[in-house]
Design a protein around this motif. Structure first.
Motif, short mmCIF file in Angstrom:
data_model
loop_
_atom_site.label_atom_id
_atom_site.label_comp_id
_atom_site.label_asym_id
_atom_site.label_seq_id
_atom_site.Cartn_x
_atom_site.Cartn_y
_atom_site.Cartn_z
N ASP A 76 0.84 -1.20 0.00
CA ASP A 76 0.00 0.00 0.00
C ASP A 76 0.88 1.25 0.00
O ASP A 76 2.02 1.21 0.45
CB ASP A 76 -0.98 0.00 1.18
N CYS A 101 2.29 4.80 9.14
CA CYS A 101 1.86 3.39 9.17
C CYS A 101 2.87 2.52 8.43
O CYS A 101 2.68 1.32 8.29
CB CYS A 101 0.46 3.25 8.58
N HIS A 103 3.69 2.56 5.20
CA HIS A 103 3.40 2.18 3.82
C HIS A 103 4.54 2.60 2.88
O HIS A 103 4.69 2.05 1.79
CB HIS A 103 2.05 2.75 3.37
N GLU A 135 -5.29 2.69 1.59
CA GLU A 135 -5.59 1.63 2.57
C GLU A 135 -6.25 2.22 3.81
O GLU A 135 -7.08 1.59 4.44
CB GLU A 135 -4.31 0.88 2.96
N GLU A 136 -5.86 3.47 4.15
CA GLU A 136 -6.30 4.08 5.42
C GLU A 136 -7.74 4.60 5.31
O GLU A 136 -7.98 5.80 5.29
CB GLU A 136 -5.36 5.22 5.81
N HIS A 162 2.23 -6.44 6.63
CA HIS A 162 2.29 -5.16 7.33
C HIS A 162 3.40 -5.21 8.36
O HIS A 162 3.57 -6.21 9.05
CB HIS A 162 0.97 -4.86 8.03
ZN LIG Z 1 -1.01 0.37 7.48
#
Ligand SMILES: [Zn+2]
Ligand SMILES: [Zn+2]
Length: 400
Positions: A76, A101, A103, A135-136, A162
């Motif tokens: 992502d 996150c 990504h 994705e978020e 992830h």
């Molecule tokens: Zn994430």
């Protein structure tokens, strides 16, 4: 660790790509610069590129030999609306936006794998490297599927990963079955009748109705749902009223529901509606009920998970692979891909934050925290995992 030497040699280049993306974070469906960078790198390495699936999505198609076999690897690309507290050199240059996150790291690792696969070609078949937007919360995975991802790129299975802070770098974890929760939101508006607070008998108090509903809803978790099935119902906002001497006209309850199965979710939604309907009726009020299903539960398929465990153990050693990792109530839109294709999603340990450079924001290195940073030590680990997974998947007899 059993990492691929050519990838280790490119570690510095991958780190540069990762930090460039980190410094230029873009929110959901706005990943224009990131998508351009991904497409440009893939093209540079001789990989044909498909663009426009999911607005900013990019897919690299790496074909070799004559086999019809195929596999998809997914990363992502989007960032979050967070103001970064880190001040190290690769900190975000986009105000109020941040790769909190990891990504940026997911994108760089998959690029590293693509570069290796295109150069070494130790496989027979097609590897699709999927770089998805949003994705978020934007369901970019679903958007790519709706735009024809699996029709244009027919693949036997799809895999995702992830980074996971709090677990050691150099370790991975996974489990068969539900690993991340469904995420859903609700809003109930209770319509009563406003009155003077000193004359309650002249009105219909929506606050009392809201309190009854809020209490009764918790019995769905404790009395209706199978206790062996996890589930959360959190009311996160209650809004009503404007003065100490006014009984308001209406009240609203807002919140989230999380489950690991669709069955539990169906049950919780149904009971919430029934309780809200009948309680408001009992008090002579009326209501509007809205329930929105965002991401489904992420459910790993057994054969693909067993296969991925074999690859992880090969890359990291048996003792560094947790095969029954604790699931999380967080959610992930890769779940949409797993509804359409067999596959598996894994966690890659990101460490406790010691990897961060001086100038980090002093906060914890947790996902969605303004002091977070992706651990660059993972770049060759994740890239090696992707390469080994693709090579082995295409060489092995079909899993189904
Ligand atoms: Zn994430
Ligand atoms: Zn996130």
């Amino acid at each position: 660790m059993n990492l691929l030497e050519p990838i280790l040699q490119h570690q510095h280049e991958l780190q540069k790509i990762r930090r460039t993306i980190h410094a230029h974070p873009e929110l959901s469906y706005e990943e224009v610069m990131t998508a351009d960078l991904v497409a440009q790198k893939l093209t540079e390495w001789g990989i044909p590129v498909i663009r426009g699936l999911g607005i900013t999505g990019v897919v690299g198609v790496i074909k070799n030999g004559s086999s019809e076999r195929s596999v998809g690897l997914r990363a992502d690309m989007d960032a979050l609306p967070i103001q970064e507290s880190n001040s190290f050199p690769h900190h975000s240059t986009h105000k109020g936006k941040m790769h909190a996150c990891g990504h940026d790291g997911h994108t760089a690792m998959l690029l590293g794998a693509a570069q290796y696969l295109a150069k070494h070609r130790n496989f027979d078949g097609t590897v699709y490297v999927i770089f998805q937007p949003a994705e978020e919360g934007g369901a970019g995975a679903k958007r790519m599927i709706d735009d024809g991802l699996f029709n244009q790129c027919p693949m036997e299975a799809v895999f995702g990963l992830h980074n996971w802070p709090g677990t050691a770098a150099g370790s991975m974890g996974v489990k068969v079955g539900p690993m991340m929760a469904s995420s859903n939101e609700f809003e109930v508006i209770i319509k009563g009748k406003g009155a003077h607070a000193a004359q309650p008998h002249m009105g219909c108090d929506p606050i009392m109705v809201a309190i009854q509903i809020a209490q009764s809803w918790q019995t769905i978790i404790s009395r209706n749902k199978n206790p062996l099935e996890p589930g959360v119902l959190s009311i996160t906002q209650i809004h009503s009223g404007s003065g100490t001497n006014i009984i308001p006209d209406s009240a609203s309850l807002i919140g989230t529901v999380r489950t690991f199965t669709i069955e539990s979710l169906d049950l919780i939604e149904k009971r919430m509606r029934e309780i809200a309907e009948h309680t408001t009726a009992a008090f002579g009020a009326s209501m509007e009920f809205r329930f929105k299903r965002n991401y489904p539960p992420l459910i790993n398929h057994a054969p693909e998970t067993q296969f991925a465990i074999g690859v992880m153990q090969d890359v990291l050693g048996m003792e560094h692979v947790q095969t029954h990792v604790e699931p999380t109530m967080g959610s992930e839109d890769f779940a949409f891909m797993l509804l359409k294709k067999p596959g598996c999603y894994v966690f890659l340990g990101n460490g406790d934050g010691e990897h961060r450079m001086s100038g980090h924001g002093l906060g914890p290195c947790n996902l969605h925290n303004p002091s977070y940073d992706f651990n660059d030590d993972l770049l060759p680990i994740g890239a090696t995992y992707w390469v080994r997974l693709a090579e082995r998947f295409l060489a092995a007899p079909p899993l189904r």
